[in-house]
Design an enzyme around this catalytic site. Structure first.
Site, PDB file in Angstrom:
ATOM      1  N   SER A 146      14.756  15.086 -49.720  1.00 16.06           N
ATOM      2  CA  SER A 146      15.541  16.274 -49.371  1.00 16.06           C
ATOM      3  C   SER A 146      16.228  16.050 -48.047  1.00 16.06           C
ATOM      4  O   SER A 146      15.649  15.448 -47.134  1.00 16.06           O
ATOM      5  CB  SER A 146      14.636  17.508 -49.266  1.00 16.06           C
ATOM      6  OG  SER A 146      15.366  18.609 -48.737  1.00 16.06           O
ATOM      7  N   TYR A 159       7.232  22.341 -46.698  1.00 20.63           N
ATOM      8  CA  TYR A 159       8.103  21.503 -47.526  1.00 20.63           C
ATOM      9  C   TYR A 159       8.626  20.320 -46.725  1.00 20.63           C
ATOM     10  O   TYR A 159       8.566  19.160 -47.169  1.00 20.63           O
ATOM     11  CB  TYR A 159       9.253  22.360 -48.049  1.00 20.63           C
ATOM     12  CG  TYR A 159      10.303  21.640 -48.856  1.00 20.63           C
ATOM     13  CD1 TYR A 159      10.067  21.262 -50.171  1.00 20.63           C
ATOM     14  CD2 TYR A 159      11.557  21.385 -48.309  1.00 20.63           C
ATOM     15  CE1 TYR A 159      11.055  20.634 -50.921  1.00 20.63           C
ATOM     16  CE2 TYR A 159      12.545  20.754 -49.047  1.00 20.63           C
ATOM     17  CZ  TYR A 159      12.295  20.384 -50.359  1.00 20.63           C
ATOM     18  OH  TYR A 159      13.275  19.757 -51.094  1.00 20.63           O
ATOM     19  N   LYS A 163       8.093  16.337 -47.325  1.00 25.64           N
ATOM     20  CA  LYS A 163       9.251  15.508 -47.654  1.00 25.64           C
ATOM     21  C   LYS A 163       9.514  14.450 -46.573  1.00 25.64           C
ATOM     22  O   LYS A 163       9.937  13.329 -46.879  1.00 25.64           O
ATOM     23  CB  LYS A 163      10.481  16.382 -47.866  1.00 25.64           C
ATOM     24  CG  LYS A 163      10.467  17.183 -49.156  1.00 25.64           C
ATOM     25  CD  LYS A 163      10.523  16.281 -50.382  1.00 25.64           C
ATOM     26  CE  LYS A 163      10.719  17.081 -51.655  1.00 25.64           C
ATOM     27  NZ  LYS A 163      10.849  16.212 -52.855  1.00 25.64           N
TER      28      LYS A 163
END
Length: 261
Positions: A146, A159, A163
């Site tokens: 991402s 998150y 990531k």
């Protein structure tokens, strides 16, 4: 003449292949001639996609799997070997994007992000790399990461943590297995229009049905990234046409990281 990207004769595993970017990669890999084993948690959705692909002449296998469980993650690679005899490529596309800030993220939410966005890819890669080394044929792995791994919004704290770890893992594994001729790269995708993103926008941001059109008006290119855009690039990275590239984490977005007016 531009050479057509081909995965003919290759067996590819795709985690999280029942929707969004993962499903687009499954379709694109099949269209490029690969035999594809893909995973997901929803049996009905996965079997429907598998049957659709087979009806169109593709070689496809669906495995019910939750990548948060290392045993299930590894089993997807075993299933590909059982069905097609070998594994030549892997795309880790399964992901979780539920929201949480540094201040309101619970240990349970944090662990869930780590389990799906980092531990899952880790152990799927482990199984795939062991298989590729045993075959002695090399291979290629692509991790869907991402653009937010650079920092992200405040509400993406767990998150981003996972990531960013996956970006580091991508480089580490690429370096560790370069002499096994296993190429490992990552794609930092930006804001992408998917079924899952629609659910997230409505659940956490009170978005309307036309959220994507509204968002597109504010973006430099006038549209959100589409799953098929990313899928075509992933197929290139999985293919021999990608050449020797390994250890690259490529920003796939319409904003330039670090640039300011």
């Amino acid at each position: 003449m531009t050479e057509q990207i081909s995965l003919a004769g290759k067996s590819i595993v795709v985690s999280g292949g029942t929707q969004g970017v993962g499903a687009a990669v499954v379709r694109a890999a099949c269209a490029a001639g690969a035999s594809v084993t893909f995973t997901g948690r929803r049996r009905e959705v996965g079997e429907k996609l598998r049957d659709e692909l087979i009806a169109g002449g593709a070689q496809a296998e669906f495995v019910v799997a939750d990548v948060a469980d290392p045993a299930q993650a590894g089993a997807s690679v075993e299933a590909a070997v059982t069905r097609f005899g070998h594994v030549d490529g892997l795309c880790n596309a399964a992901g979780l994007t539920t929201r949480g800030t540094l201040l309101d993220t619970s240990p349970e939410l944090f662990d869930e992000h780590i389990a799906i966005n980092l531990r899952g890819p880790f152990f799927t890669m482990q199984a795939a790399v062991k298989q590729m080394i045993g075959q002695g044929t090399g291979g290629s792995i692509v991790n869907i990461i991402s653009i937010s791994e650079h920092a992200g919004q405040p509400y993406l704290a767990p998150y981003v943590s996972a990531k960013a770890g996956l970006a580091g893992l991508t480089r580490n594994a690429a370096y560790a297995h370069r002499f096994d001729r296993i190429r490992i790269n990552g794609v930092n995708i930006g804001w992408t229009e998917t079924e899952g993103e629609t659910q997230i926008q409505k659940r956490f941001h009170d978005a309307d049905d036309d959220w994507a059109a509204q968002a597109a008006e504010r973006l430099p290119m006038g549209r959100l990234n589409q799953p098929d855009d990313t899928a075509r690039f992933v197929v290139f990275l999985l293919s021999d046409q990608c050449g020797v590239v390994t250890g690259s984490v490529i920003d796939w977005d319409q904003y330039v990281v670090g640039a300011h007016d």
